[in-house]
Design an enzyme around this catalytic site. Structure first.
Site, short mmCIF file in Angstrom:
data_model
loop_
_atom_site.label_atom_id
_atom_site.label_comp_id
_atom_site.label_asym_id
_atom_site.label_seq_id
_atom_site.Cartn_x
_atom_site.Cartn_y
_atom_site.Cartn_z
N SER A 1 -6.14 -9.10 0.28
CA SER A 1 -5.30 -8.12 0.94
C SER A 1 -4.45 -7.37 -0.07
CB SER A 1 -4.41 -8.82 1.96
OG SER A 1 -3.62 -7.88 2.61
N LEU A 2 -3.78 -8.09 -0.96
CA LEU A 2 -2.95 -7.43 -1.98
C LEU A 2 -3.83 -6.52 -2.83
CD1 LEU A 2 -0.66 -10.39 -3.13
CD2 LEU A 2 -0.06 -8.52 -1.58
N ARG B 1 -11.54 -11.66 6.11
CA ARG B 1 -11.04 -11.32 4.79
C ARG B 1 -10.94 -12.59 3.93
NH1 ARG B 1 -6.29 -11.62 2.41
NH2 ARG B 1 -5.04 -11.91 4.28
N ALA C 1 0.84 -1.21 0.00
CA ALA C 1 0.00 0.00 0.00
C ALA C 1 0.87 1.25 0.00
CB ALA C 1 -0.94 0.00 1.21
N GLY C 2 1.85 1.27 0.89
CA GLY C 2 2.69 2.46 1.03
C GLY C 2 3.55 2.71 -0.20
N GLU D 1 -3.75 -2.58 5.14
CA GLU D 1 -4.23 -3.34 6.30
C GLU D 1 -4.38 -2.45 7.54
OE1 GLU D 1 -1.87 -6.82 7.21
OE2 GLU D 1 -3.10 -7.34 8.94
N ARG E 1 -11.67 -18.68 5.45
CA ARG E 1 -10.66 -18.95 6.46
C ARG E 1 -11.22 -19.11 7.86
NH1 ARG E 1 -6.09 -14.73 4.21
NH2 ARG E 1 -5.56 -15.99 2.40
#
Lengths: 245, 224, 639
Positions: free
Chosen positions: C441-442, C436, C45-46, C426, C331
């Protein structure tokens, strides 16, 4: 089991370091190598001594942080592993284990076993990228890439940037690292456009930072935790020759 | 061009090109040497032809320059390589990945150079300075190089030095051959092993070929 | 009533992002170079945000605690990244991806944000491919997809088992390109200690230089946190040892409200704990469940070698309980089912705390080569660590703390309740609700960084084009620096006998036992008092050796553990407050007769956003009611 350790201790970048002997009892074969060091550090702290500083993060062989030179080899014995993947099953009761930091002029020691690998960052900044602005990308499937090329690019892209290649090379050369990136991007049509400039600039930066030159010894390849092959260096050499014309 | 030759890879390319050139020369030299086996007359004729051929007189300085460039740049590259690791390891175990020769090319080169000095002083300089016996080839009096060479090969110490030096040369080539190819970028995943194999074969042929003559002449003299 | 304003654009769901983009204020290119943006954390993200913002012309100051952005724990995402490309023609669409994420999150995420994440997912794949990410391709040369836990389409792009690493390296290459261009300045080896708030706006941060120990001030017109999750609160987790929640907690202390802190995903397929010294648990990608079958023996405490247990004495409990999804259930469901079997005494291994993940059948059917192509590196990793060859006998796996759906509360613009303080990836709470889905996430991280934040931050910065560089010598900076120095000094001064790690381990155990896969009123109450005691003990017994002005890894850890004590309290508080079960949050008091999670939508269809009221005061709960206009709320069934 009981082991003897010889570990490089160095207070700060400009202080003089040296090997210090430790004896460690109660080591279990179930420990990973770094867990053994954690355990050593716990005993040191409890004795009122300063723990050994070493770099580590993901502890699953993918971040490239860990960087120990163990018994004469980067990441220790075993093929294609990082230090964090090394297990104490590789050692026997009574063994002496020598742990040193990566040694290279371009990787100065920061403390104990931590070295400064920012030279790799500078090499990457010199051209280890494709100049694709966010928003400018075409549809992902608009450029088919033969599977063999994509797979080979992946093999090169698997580089962790850990620096084991530099540590292993008798010349402290960074060619395997540089070639992995150049090779990856040169194999992909998206990156091929900038290959000449990329090769020229990254190599110039590598030279400037004090890494040695490659003499095709192959130690890098043998110690690379991701099995990156020196055939990528040949591709880099080609790209460099091409960049001159 | 300055960025090219100023770069480490540029310098290595010079080492590679000069080295591969010298490797080719070694083959030519060996073929000439092997005519020793054909007897005095043939060898002296070839040697005479070599000594008077204008092409050879052009190639000779090129060869000298090639050799000097190879030595000079190798030394330069090695020196900067040493500087890249000012603090050595307490324990370094290169067992896994590399051959002894690949790690000691400069040492091997130095030993070969030392032999070369001996070689040149014992043959080429004497020939040039005219300090050589004469022989009759087809009615023309020429230098009897055959006699000179074979006389040398009767000396035990010389033969031994020669053979050992050729062993080093073989080691030097075993790495140098495919290393040069790799530096030129002519290798890849598929060709790599082929080059290594070819290089090893070539160095064995060259080293064994050169060794053959002194051993042969030494044994010929001393066995009977 | 509320300090929460989600600022969700009006209009139909599918048009919200487009219309928002059309209506946000812009900063003209000439002005962007006068604006500084502080960016903490350089994972996917950053790094994506840094490259995008740099390309746009902003000055970015980027911070990370590692020596290089390339090492952030995004590297460890193995299985893939989702996008609604529908390359497989299997009926996928942006709406379906949106719907899957909402459903997978058990209806506790904000519709508008999730839909936007699905919308930009396709662009993200384009961008990553253009950046040189070597995604898997088939022989046609086109991109390959695979299916992934919890969904019925193949929309996951992957690069062997190293998708996260490759995506991060792609974004990282964009970042370093901007470093070379002078638009991004990297500050590696820094820990963020404090956020500096001036006149109600986030204007800077205080960092510790991890090499020199220097406490530094950095200013900017806005601050973006991309600092990841706090799963290491369990000590043993699949996260990197250095991952931590301190930056988010520092923001929280300065007024950023924390959303759903108790929503932590427990990943079902981690390697089980082998010994007491273990520092982390290694994740085995969820993608393994595509071909691997999970089972335990039908007999309790069956100690036979798995290969000698015949087929009819094996309990493929996921296939038994969830015939529609089988081994591919989400999950949270898979993790709880494993816990249920182990708690009931069917677990395998020395500790009885693991289940088998078996590839025997898949290898028989597809051949060893095919399995090796798909999972070669994962199998190799398993073999290296355990010494067991998974081609020949089943892997043993057990759930482990993994991903935190909870995080800093943000509005539609990804801004926290502190103006000018943004949270992406995140570190925010926004997209995954109470659970999730795999490969999400990616998708979120890259989308937030490349395409969402760069638009929304402009809207905020448009007010600041006349604000000159923020000076770092004001009283707010001095005060924040002093706070940090005081706390560092206090940590060094305790000089007790126990290591920081020993406290972290004990905290982790408390959280795992009481605020992990299953939670109860009594357990959570107990945890809260145990944590309070532990914290007190910490402040009198901990030993931080060494000096402050050097590399001091113990001091770094100590700082993080202090924040974890408080965060742990808040997690328990949040879990106590939410008396329903939803997603990963399983309250034992709220389950169906079959033992499935029982949501209580009438009462708990909200985001729990907790406001910090200063040390010693209780947190205050704010509720963001969730409206579901585009999906029908159902009991989440994978049967």
């Amino acid at each position: 089991m009981k082991i003897k350790l010889k570990i490089w201790r160095q207070e700060s970048p400009d202080s003089k370091g040296g090997l210090v002997d430790y004896e460690l009892d109660g080591v279990s074969k179930e420990m990973s190598f770094l867990e053994m060091l954690d355990y050593l550090n716990t005993t040191l702290i409890e004795r009122g001594e300063e723990p050994v500083a070493f770099e580590h993060d993901c502890r699953e062989g993918i971040c490239g942080c860990c960087s120990l030179f163990i018994n004469g080899r980067p990441h220790g014995v075993g093929a294609e592993i990082t230090t964090c993947e090394l297990r104490m099953t590789a050692f026997e009761n009574g063994n002496t284990i020598v742990i040193e930091p990566w040694r290279a002029k371009a990787f100065p020691v920061i403390r104990d076993l931590i070295v400064d690998r920012s030279a790799f960052e500078k090499i990457m900044q010199a051209g280890g990228f494709i100049s694709a602005n966010a928003g400018a990308a075409p549809e992902a499937n608009s450029i088919p890439i033969p599977k063999e090329l994509a797979d080979e690019a992946f093999d090169a892209a698997a580089c962790l940037g850990c620096g084991a290649c530099v540590a292993a090379c008798p010349n402290a050369s960074a060619m395997l690292f540089v070639s992995a990136k150049i090779s990856q991007l040169a194999l992909l049509p998206q990156g091929e456009v900038e290959t000449k400039r990329r090769a020229r600039d990254m190599i110039a930066k590598m030279d400037e930072l004090g890494f040695g030159a490659c003499s095709n010894i192959g130690a890098c390849e043998a110690e690379c935790p991701k099995g990156i092959e020196i055939s990528h260096i040949a591709r880099l050499n080609r790209a460099f020759v091409a960049s001159a014309f | 061009m300055s960025t090219f030759l100023g770069a480490s890879i540029g310098r290595k390319l010079i080492v590679a090109v000069s080295g591969l050139f010298l490797i080719l020369f070694l083959a030519v030299h060996l073929v000439v040497n092997l005519t020793l086996l054909a007897g005095q007359e043939t060898y002296n004729m070839v040697a005479h032809w070599m000594g008077t051929n204008p092409a050879v007189s052009v190639i000779q300085p090129v060869l000298t320059v090639g050799l000097l460039v190879h030595i000079g740049y190798s030394a330069y590259v090695s020196l900067s390589n040493w500087r890249a690791r000012p603090q050595p390891y307490y324990w370094s175990d290169p067992a896994g990945g590399s051959t002894w020769a690949s790690r000691n090319m400069l040492l091997l080169g130095g030993l070969i150079l030392a032999f070369l000095v001996l070689h040149i002083s014992s043959f080429s300089i004497r020939v040039k300075l005219g300090d050589a016996p004469m022989a009759d080839i087809g009615g023309v009096m020429t230098k009897d190089l055959y006699a000179m060479v074979t006389a040398r090969f009767e000396l035990g110490w010389y033969v031994l030095t020669y053979v050992v030096a050729m062993f080093f040369l073989g080691l030097h080539l075993a790495h140098g051959f495919h290393s040069g190819i790799q530096t030129l970028g002519l290798s890849d995943g598929t060709w790599r092993n082929r080059w290594v194999l070819l290089g090893t074969g070539y160095s064995i042929v060259i080293a064994a070929g050169y060794m053959l003559l002194p051993i042969y002449f030494f044994l010929r003299t001393h066995s009977g | 009533m509320s300090i929460l304003d989600a600022k969700i654009p009006s209009g139909p769901l599918a048009d919200k992002w487009a219309s928002h983009k059309n209506s946000v204020r812009l900063v003209n290119p000439a002005n962007r170079s006068r604006l500084d943006i502080i960016l903490v954390g350089t994972g996917l993200a950053g790094a994506a945000a840094a490259s995008s913002l740099g390309e746009m012309g902003y000055n970015v100051k980027a911070f990370c605690f590692q020596d290089s952005p390339r090492r952030a724990h995004s590297v460890a995402a193995q299985g893939g990244i989702n996008a609604a490309k529908n390359y497989r023609n299997d009926g996928d669409s942006v709406f379906r991806l949106f719907h899957d994420v909402i459903k997978g999150g058990d209806y506790r995420a904000r519709e508008a944000n999730v839909h936007r994440a699905a919308e930009v997912s396709n662009q993200t794949i384009d961008q990553l491919v253009a950046s040189g990410v070597p995604f898997a391709r088939d022989y046609s040369g086109y991109l390959d997809n695979r299916s992934f836990g919890g969904v019925q389409v193949s929309r996951t792009f992957y690069a062997k088992g190293q998708t996260g690493q490759q995506c991060l390296l792609g974004a990282y290459s964009g970042l370093i390109r901007q470093v070379a261009a002078g638009k991004v300045t990297m500050y590696p080896r820094r820990d963020m200690l404090e956020v500096v708030v001036i006149d109600g706006k986030a204007r800077g941060i205080i960092t510790r230089n991890l090499v020199t120990g220097e406490v530094e001030r950095h200013s900017g017109h806005a601050v973006v946190l991309a600092t990841g999750g706090y799963g290491t609160i369990y000590y043993l987790s699949t996260l990197a040892v250095g991952s931590n929640g301190s930056a988010a907690w520092a923001a929280h202390r300065k007024g950023a409200v924390f959303g759903n802190p108790s929503f932590v995903q427990i990943h079902p397929t981690s390697m089980p704990q082998l010994n007491d010294y273990q520092a982390k648990l290694t994740l085995m990608s969820e993608s393994l469940r595509n071909d691997g079958r999970i089972w335990v023996p039908k007999e309790k405490e069956d100690k036979r070698h798995p290969n000698s247990i015949p087929e009819d004495e094996r309990d493929y409990y996921l296939e038994r309980r969830y015939p529609a999804f089988g081994n591919l259930v989400p999950r949270d469901v898979a993790s709880r089912a494993a816990k249920e079997r182990c708690d009931a005494g069917y677990g395998v291994g020395d500790t009885g705390l693991s289940v088998y993940l078996d590839f025997g059948g898949a290898i028989e059917k597809q051949g060893k080569k095919a399995i090796e192509n798909k999972y070669g590196n994962l199998f190799e990793m398993y073999r290296k660590i355990t010494g067991i060859n998974p081609y020949e006998e089943p892997m043993r796996i057990y759930p482990a703390g993994h991903y935190t759906m909870g995080g800093l509360w943000v509005d539609y613009n990804l801004m926290t309740t502190v103006p000018g303080l943004f949270a992406i990836g995140e570190s925010n709470f926004s997209d995954h609700g109470a659970n999730r889905l795999g490969a999400g996430s990616l998708m979120q991280c890259a989308g937030d960084g490349y395409f969402i934040l760069p638009v929304t931050i402009g809207d905020y910065l448009a007010d600041d084009i006349r604000t000159s560089r923020i000076p770092v010598d004001g009283p707010e900076f001095a005060a924040a620096e002093q706070e940090a120095r005081d706390r560092l000094g206090r940590l060094m001064a305790v000089d007790g006998k126990q290591t920081v790690t020993s406290f972290h381990k004990r905290l982790g155990k408390i959280m795992w036992d009481h605020c992990g896969m299953a939670r109860s009123e009594a357990g959570l109450q107990e945890a809260r008092s145990l944590i309070a005691d532990l914290k007190e003990e910490f402040w009198s017994e901990v030993k931080v050796p060494g000096r402050q002005d050097r590399v001091n890894q113990e001091l770094e850890k100590a700082w993080r553990v202090v924040d974890f004590f408080e965060l742990a309290q808040l997690m328990c508080r949040d879990a106590l407050d939410r008396k329903e079960s939803c997603g990963a949050h399983f309250r034992e008091e709220s389950q169906t007769p079959e033992g499935e999670a029982q949501r209580i939508d009438d009462e708990y269809s909200y985001v729990a956003a907790w406001e910090h009221k200063g040390a010693g005061s209780d947190h205050v709960l704010h509720k963001e009611q969730l409206e579901f206009e585009n999906v029908e709320i159902k009991e989440r069934s994978y049967k």
